[in-house]
Design an enzyme around this catalytic site. Sequence first.
Site, PDB file in Angstrom:
ATOM      1  N   GLN A 207       0.822  -1.223   0.000  1.00 50.51           N
ATOM      2  CA  GLN A 207       0.000   0.000   0.000  1.00 50.51           C
ATOM      3  C   GLN A 207       0.848   1.261   0.000  1.00 50.51           C
ATOM      4  O   GLN A 207       0.307   2.363   0.130  1.00 50.51           O
ATOM      5  CB  GLN A 207      -0.947   0.002   1.210  1.00 50.51           C
ATOM      6  CG  GLN A 207      -1.921  -1.162   1.243  1.00 50.51           C
ATOM      7  CD  GLN A 207      -2.995  -1.088   0.154  1.00 50.51           C
ATOM      8  OE1 GLN A 207      -3.183  -0.069  -0.509  1.00 50.51           O
ATOM      9  NE2 GLN A 207      -3.701  -2.197  -0.039  1.00 50.51           N
TER      10      GLN A 207
ATOM     11  N   LYS B  95      -1.936  -3.670  -7.716  1.00 50.31           N
ATOM     12  CA  LYS B  95      -2.306  -2.458  -6.963  1.00 50.31           C
ATOM     13  C   LYS B  95      -1.501  -1.261  -7.458  1.00 50.31           C
ATOM     14  O   LYS B  95      -1.652  -0.149  -6.961  1.00 50.31           O
ATOM     15  CB  LYS B  95      -2.013  -2.662  -5.481  1.00 50.31           C
ATOM     16  CG  LYS B  95      -2.839  -3.753  -4.825  1.00 50.31           C
ATOM     17  CD  LYS B  95      -2.509  -3.846  -3.351  1.00 50.31           C
ATOM     18  CE  LYS B  95      -2.958  -5.121  -2.718  1.00 50.31           C
ATOM     19  NZ  LYS B  95      -4.386  -5.173  -2.397  1.00 50.31           N
TER      20      LYS B  95
ATOM     21  N   CYS C   1      -9.224  -8.388   4.975  1.00 47.83           N
ATOM     22  CA  CYS C   1      -8.136  -9.334   5.308  1.00 47.83           C
ATOM     23  C   CYS C   1      -7.328  -8.853   6.507  1.00 47.83           C
ATOM     24  O   CYS C   1      -6.110  -9.053   6.572  1.00 47.83           O
ATOM     25  CB  CYS C   1      -7.212  -9.574   4.126  1.00 47.83           C
ATOM     26  SG  CYS C   1      -8.035 -10.276   2.702  1.00 47.83           S
TER      27      CYS C   1
HETATM   28  N1  PMP Z   1      -0.554  -6.740   2.161  1.00 49.03           N
HETATM   29  C1  PMP Z   1      -1.351  -5.676   2.057  1.00 49.03           C
HETATM   30  C2  PMP Z   1      -1.150  -4.507   2.978  1.00 49.03           C
HETATM   31  C3  PMP Z   1      -2.367  -5.670   1.111  1.00 49.03           C
HETATM   32  O1  PMP Z   1      -3.177  -4.614   1.025  1.00 49.03           O
HETATM   33  C4  PMP Z   1      -2.531  -6.793   0.261  1.00 49.03           C
HETATM   34  C5  PMP Z   1      -3.635  -6.842  -0.777  1.00 49.03           C
HETATM   35  N2  PMP Z   1      -4.910  -6.554  -0.275  1.00 49.03           N
HETATM   36  C6  PMP Z   1      -1.656  -7.863   0.395  1.00 49.03           C
HETATM   37  C7  PMP Z   1      -0.678  -7.793   1.354  1.00 49.03           C
HETATM   38  C8  PMP Z   1      -1.756  -9.081  -0.472  1.00 49.03           C
HETATM   39  O2  PMP Z   1      -1.406  -8.783  -1.780  1.00 49.03           O
HETATM   40  P1  PMP Z   1      -1.710  -9.833  -2.949  1.00 49.03           P
HETATM   41  O3  PMP Z   1      -3.127 -10.266  -2.767  1.00 49.03           O
HETATM   42  O4  PMP Z   1      -1.500  -9.042  -4.167  1.00 49.03           O
HETATM   43  O5  PMP Z   1      -0.766 -10.970  -2.795  1.00 49.03           O
END
Ligand code: PMP
Length: 456
Positions: A237, A260, A412
Amino acid sequence: FTPAELVAVRADFPLLGRTVRDGKRLVYLDSAATSQKPQVVLDTEVDFYEQRNAAVHRGAHALAEEATEAFEHARQQVAALVGTDVGEIVWTPGATTGINLVATGIQHATLGRGGEAAERFRVGPGDEILVTEAEHHSNLVPWQELAARTGATLRWIPVGDDGRLDLSGLEAAGGTTGSGAGRADDDGRGGAGLINERTRVVAFAHVSNVTGAVAPVSRIVAAARRVGALTVLDACQSVPHRPVDLHALGVDFAVFSAHKTLGPTGVGALYGRRELLEALPPVTTGGSMVEVVTMEGTTFAPPPLKFEAGTQMVAQAVGFGAAADYLRELGMDAVCAHEAELATELLRIAEIPGVRVIGPATVGTLGQDAGPEAGLPDRVAAVSFVVDGVHAHDVGQVLDDAGIAVRVGHHCAQPLHRRFGIAATARASASVYTTVDEVTAFREALAGVRAFFGAE
Ligand code: PMP
């Protein structure tokens, strides 16, 4: 950005031109979950398939050479975005996989793989792995698993009422572990700080995907270094939204995701300091990551290839390279300033009766103690909130009816929601292409939500 620059940026993102829900203009405020992609990223991926597609790193023909060149050029583009050497960037399918690669690599080292060179990674009973209460599950569960598999203890830095990390118990000086600072099996050895001589790994998010708060990276890295602990930064982020110089921050490992960062899905990057990547045992083994293979055993290729077994996500990596260049051409300082303005506008939802923001209520500036980050904003434009008397899913639905896309749920990060005594929040988040006008439309729609549900 000037208004004209922002119009030009938006024109680069074809999806932003579409409508939803019977012709309503789309107001996309879910960029923290995944960003939209500029045309140049889409074109680069299509061009790869149309003009350059071949297996990389092996074919002895012109196309294979061009494909390899595009793939390795993308690695340079991504390295340039985050201030690292090109050989320190490992392609992964995403940030989650990158964190698992490090955590499982440490487990393999603990099992004795990697020999003496990998000894520095070993963890075992009595050792501590430190995370924070604000982590995304992707930067929590792999460390819980590593602790369970090795007998190490997982501890965490607590989160204060303002949504920021509470570092009062970070080091031993004060002799306390800080209120709420957790350890799963407190055996009365309290008194040592959360970072102490038993700490082997400190894994934490640069920016929380729920609160938008920026972590004090310099302070945590300095404390970890004093005790020889490895640092693993979840930069998912931060990299899309502000200048990030991983060498200057001094972390040992970092992960981020292309999807992202205006890039394709299916690819992310793991940064590791060169000597650490050399020493860390690989987890996924097989074709392409080897030097010499006999029936008795195998020598591995040097990093980053050592961690890239099997056919890679080449077209997506090339698209990620284009996204990194697109951001660098906009200028990460300009991106950061634009999004700081959007963060301030988003935070004005707190003026709406019954709306409560979870996380820092204002956008401040990091001070000199932030080292390389001094002068940058102390939060990003991702704002989670609750509306009194209305479930987050209902908030999301009413906004969706107006064409406004936000994320609802626990994002999450269940422990962080539990910390605030709530099951779910709604989250509005911005990116380079978001306008103040869109944020205003969101605030206006949100102002009507409680009335809609008869909650006032
Ligand atoms: N860490 C953070 C802070 C996130 O926002 C995210 C995605 N929501 C992830 C890890 C996981 O990333 P990815 O799903 O692209 O592996």
